[in-house]
Every structure is written in C-alpha cells, then in structure tokens.
Scaffold this motif. Structure first.
Motif, mmCIF file in Angstrom:
data_model
loop_
_atom_site.group_PDB
_atom_site.id
_atom_site.type_symbol
_atom_site.label_atom_id
_atom_site.label_comp_id
_atom_site.label_asym_id
_atom_site.label_seq_id
_atom_site.Cartn_x
_atom_site.Cartn_y
_atom_site.Cartn_z
ATOM 1 N N THR A 62 0.817 -1.212 0.000
ATOM 2 C CA THR A 62 0.000 0.000 0.000
ATOM 3 C C THR A 62 0.850 1.262 0.000
ATOM 4 O O THR A 62 0.482 2.254 -0.629
ATOM 5 C CB THR A 62 -0.955 0.021 1.207
ATOM 6 N N TYR A 63 1.959 1.250 0.704
ATOM 7 C CA TYR A 63 2.876 2.384 0.665
ATOM 8 C C TYR A 63 4.260 1.917 1.093
ATOM 9 O O TYR A 63 4.418 0.864 1.698
ATOM 10 C CB TYR A 63 2.387 3.537 1.555
ATOM 11 N N GLU A 64 5.231 2.735 0.751
ATOM 12 C CA GLU A 64 6.624 2.453 1.110
ATOM 13 C C GLU A 64 7.323 3.786 1.259
ATOM 14 O O GLU A 64 7.203 4.657 0.386
ATOM 15 C CB GLU A 64 7.275 1.630 0.001
ATOM 16 N N ARG A 65 7.992 3.968 2.367
ATOM 17 C CA ARG A 65 8.739 5.207 2.559
ATOM 18 C C ARG A 65 9.955 4.944 3.431
ATOM 19 O O ARG A 65 9.980 4.000 4.220
ATOM 20 C CB ARG A 65 7.867 6.307 3.147
ATOM 21 N N SER A 66 10.938 5.780 3.250
ATOM 22 C CA SER A 66 12.138 5.702 4.082
ATOM 23 C C SER A 66 12.525 7.123 4.467
ATOM 24 O O SER A 66 12.315 8.064 3.703
ATOM 25 C CB SER A 66 13.272 5.009 3.331
ATOM 26 N N TYR A 67 13.053 7.250 5.660
ATOM 27 C CA TYR A 67 13.463 8.555 6.167
ATOM 28 C C TYR A 67 14.529 8.345 7.231
ATOM 29 O O TYR A 67 14.781 7.229 7.663
ATOM 30 C CB TYR A 67 12.266 9.336 6.734
ATOM 31 N N ARG A 68 15.151 9.426 7.644
ATOM 32 C CA ARG A 68 16.168 9.385 8.688
ATOM 33 C C ARG A 68 15.539 9.861 9.998
ATOM 34 O O ARG A 68 14.838 10.852 10.030
ATOM 35 C CB ARG A 68 17.343 10.281 8.336
ATOM 36 N N ASN A 69 15.810 9.119 11.069
ATOM 37 C CA ASN A 69 15.313 9.538 12.386
ATOM 38 C C ASN A 69 16.272 10.564 12.985
ATOM 39 O O ASN A 69 17.259 10.968 12.359
ATOM 40 C CB ASN A 69 15.087 8.334 13.297
ATOM 41 N N ASP A 70 15.998 10.992 14.215
ATOM 42 C CA ASP A 70 16.823 12.010 14.869
ATOM 43 C C ASP A 70 18.262 11.557 15.094
ATOM 44 O O ASP A 70 19.174 12.371 15.171
ATOM 45 C CB ASP A 70 16.201 12.405 16.216
ATOM 46 N N ALA A 71 18.481 10.247 15.188
ATOM 47 C CA ALA A 71 19.835 9.708 15.386
ATOM 48 C C ALA A 71 20.584 9.544 14.059
ATOM 49 O O ALA A 71 21.729 9.101 14.057
ATOM 50 C CB ALA A 71 19.761 8.375 16.103
ATOM 51 N N GLY A 72 19.956 9.863 12.943
ATOM 52 C CA GLY A 72 20.596 9.736 11.633
ATOM 53 C C GLY A 72 20.518 8.352 11.042
ATOM 54 O O GLY A 72 21.187 8.039 10.059
ATOM 55 N N GLN A 73 19.700 7.473 11.624
ATOM 56 C CA GLN A 73 19.549 6.111 11.124
ATOM 57 C C GLN A 73 18.441 6.056 10.072
ATOM 58 O O GLN A 73 17.451 6.781 10.157
ATOM 59 C CB GLN A 73 19.205 5.165 12.278
ATOM 60 N N LEU A 74 18.616 5.158 9.108
ATOM 61 C CA LEU A 74 17.624 4.978 8.059
ATOM 62 C C LEU A 74 16.456 4.148 8.592
ATOM 63 O O LEU A 74 16.654 3.058 9.126
ATOM 64 C CB LEU A 74 18.252 4.284 6.844
ATOM 65 N N VAL A 75 15.239 4.681 8.456
ATOM 66 C CA VAL A 75 14.026 4.002 8.892
ATOM 67 C C VAL A 75 13.216 3.655 7.646
ATOM 68 O O VAL A 75 12.992 4.509 6.791
ATOM 69 C CB VAL A 75 13.181 4.896 9.834
ATOM 70 N N VAL A 76 12.802 2.406 7.539
ATOM 71 C CA VAL A 76 12.004 1.948 6.403
ATOM 72 C C VAL A 76 10.632 1.539 6.922
ATOM 73 O O VAL A 76 10.532 0.794 7.892
ATOM 74 C CB VAL A 76 12.686 0.755 5.688
ATOM 75 N N GLU A 77 9.598 2.030 6.267
ATOM 76 C CA GLU A 77 8.225 1.733 6.668
ATOM 77 C C GLU A 77 7.448 1.298 5.425
ATOM 78 O O GLU A 77 7.492 1.967 4.400
ATOM 79 C CB GLU A 77 7.609 3.009 7.245
ATOM 80 N N THR A 78 6.760 0.174 5.525
ATOM 81 C CA THR A 78 6.040 -0.385 4.389
ATOM 82 C C THR A 78 4.685 -0.912 4.847
ATOM 83 O O THR A 78 4.601 -1.590 5.862
ATOM 84 C CB THR A 78 6.840 -1.545 3.754
ATOM 85 N N GLY A 79 3.648 -0.595 4.090
ATOM 86 C CA GLY A 79 2.319 -1.137 4.362
ATOM 87 C C GLY A 79 2.101 -2.376 3.511
ATOM 88 O O GLY A 79 2.183 -2.315 2.281
ATOM 89 N N ILE A 80 1.825 -3.511 4.142
ATOM 90 C CA ILE A 80 1.630 -4.779 3.439
ATOM 91 C C ILE A 80 0.202 -5.235 3.699
ATOM 92 O O ILE A 80 -0.180 -5.458 4.835
ATOM 93 C CB ILE A 80 2.634 -5.844 3.936
ATOM 94 N N ARG A 81 -0.593 -5.362 2.627
ATOM 95 C CA ARG A 81 -2.009 -5.703 2.768
ATOM 96 C C ARG A 81 -2.297 -7.079 2.200
ATOM 97 O O ARG A 81 -1.834 -7.418 1.111
ATOM 98 C CB ARG A 81 -2.857 -4.662 2.029
ATOM 99 N N ASN A 82 -3.086 -7.859 2.912
ATOM 100 C CA ASN A 82 -3.560 -9.159 2.422
ATOM 101 C C ASN A 82 -4.873 -8.900 1.689
ATOM 102 O O ASN A 82 -5.912 -8.734 2.304
ATOM 103 C CB ASN A 82 -3.761 -10.126 3.591
ATOM 104 N N ARG A 83 -4.831 -8.859 0.375
ATOM 105 C CA ARG A 83 -6.026 -8.530 -0.398
ATOM 106 C C ARG A 83 -6.884 -9.742 -0.715
ATOM 107 O O ARG A 83 -7.944 -9.611 -1.298
ATOM 108 C CB ARG A 83 -5.641 -7.812 -1.675
ATOM 109 N N GLY A 84 -6.415 -10.927 -0.386
ATOM 110 C CA GLY A 84 -7.196 -12.133 -0.649
ATOM 111 C C GLY A 84 -7.001 -12.629 -2.071
ATOM 112 O O GLY A 84 -6.146 -12.140 -2.805
ATOM 113 N N PRO A 85 -7.812 -13.599 -2.489
ATOM 114 C CA PRO A 85 -7.623 -14.188 -3.819
ATOM 115 C C PRO A 85 -8.105 -13.250 -4.921
ATOM 116 O O PRO A 85 -9.195 -12.707 -4.846
ATOM 117 C CB PRO A 85 -8.480 -15.452 -3.766
#
Length: 156
Positions: A64-87
């Motif tokens: 559903t979505y995918e994004r990456s950003y840097r947190n306050d500590a300078g680390q790479l954060v990856v966030e992804t929405g994974i949906r089970n849409r069924g058959p």
C-alpha cells in the motif's frame, strides 16, 4: 480428430503460459540483477506449481505504501504497508486462499548501490501474520548510520 488434438495442445500451452512468471534464484543472482530489482522483492515459494500458478504470496499481497526517512539519530528508517487482499487470480479456483497470510520478512541495508560488497546490515528474518483485508505496517530501523539504500525480501 487432428483439429481436436490441436485445440487440446493449444489450450494446454495457454494454461501453462498463464502460470509462468519471472523469478530470480536468490542464491545465484548477479550484482547487475540485484541492482535492477526494486526495493521490495518476492521470492518464489517452495510450493511452486507450473500449470496452476505459483501459489506465492505475491498473488495475495498488495504493497500500500513504502517510505524511508532518517530519524533524529541519523539512522535509516524503512516503513512499508503490506495488505492481504485475498484471492484475485483465476488460479485460486483450484486452491483456497488463506484467511491469515504468514510472510517471512527480511531487510538488507546497503552503503551505496545494492551489491553484496556494499551490504552494511541485515535484519533477522521475522514472520508476520496478516488477516484477509488487513494491512500490516512493517517498520525497521538500521542501526548503522551510513546506510543509504535498502531491499525488503518477502516470502512464504
């Protein structure tokens, strides 16, 4: 009789071609192939049936979505929405799609362009469960501050 035989052969070839797809053997992938893959890849399942499709998680999963950003500590954060849409595929007429989909997820972080020599960190493989129609938010933080790129591997 020849016409009937030709129709059967054409029908069988069409059936086989409908089930075919592009897969990559992760153990034998070259550096160029790795760079050409997207940031989210699906691996081929163990229960692969050539004539009736792959029975893979890719048939039931929607990103559903995918994004990456840097947190306050300078680390790479990856966030992804994974949906089970069924058959959604015709191949699911022959097998029942699972109510709860279990996926194995692993993320690789890279210093520059995606290659095995540039890999900085690899998360442990974890299993997530997603009910039909639900969306799971997969979030991972790379502890190494100079990570630039990532690749999420999904499989069942």
């Amino acid at each position: 009789m020849k016409k009937f035989f030709r129709i059967i052969v054409l029908w069988f070839v069409a059936l086989v071609l409908c089930g075919c797809g592009t897969t990559t053997n992760v153990d034998r992938v070259t550096e160029e192939d790795l760079n050409q893959e997207s940031s989210i890849i699906f691996i081929r399942p163990k229960r692969f049936v050539l004539a009736f499709g792959s029975l893979s998680a890719v048939e039931y999963v929607e990103i559903t979505y995918e994004r990456s950003y840097r947190n306050d500590a300078g680390q790479l954060v990856v966030e992804t929405g994974i949906r089970n849409r069924g058959p959604v595929s015709w191949t699911n007429w022959f097998c029942r799609a699972p109510e709860i989909l279990q996926l194995r997820v692993q993320t690789h972080f890279y210093e520059g362009a995606r290659s095995r020599s540039n890999e900085l960190y690899q998360t442990n493989g974890s299993t997530i469960s997603i009910g039909r129609g639900e969306t799971y938010v997969y979030k991972v933080v790379c502890p190494v501050a100079n990570a630039v790129d990532y690749q999420i591997v999904l499989g069942d």
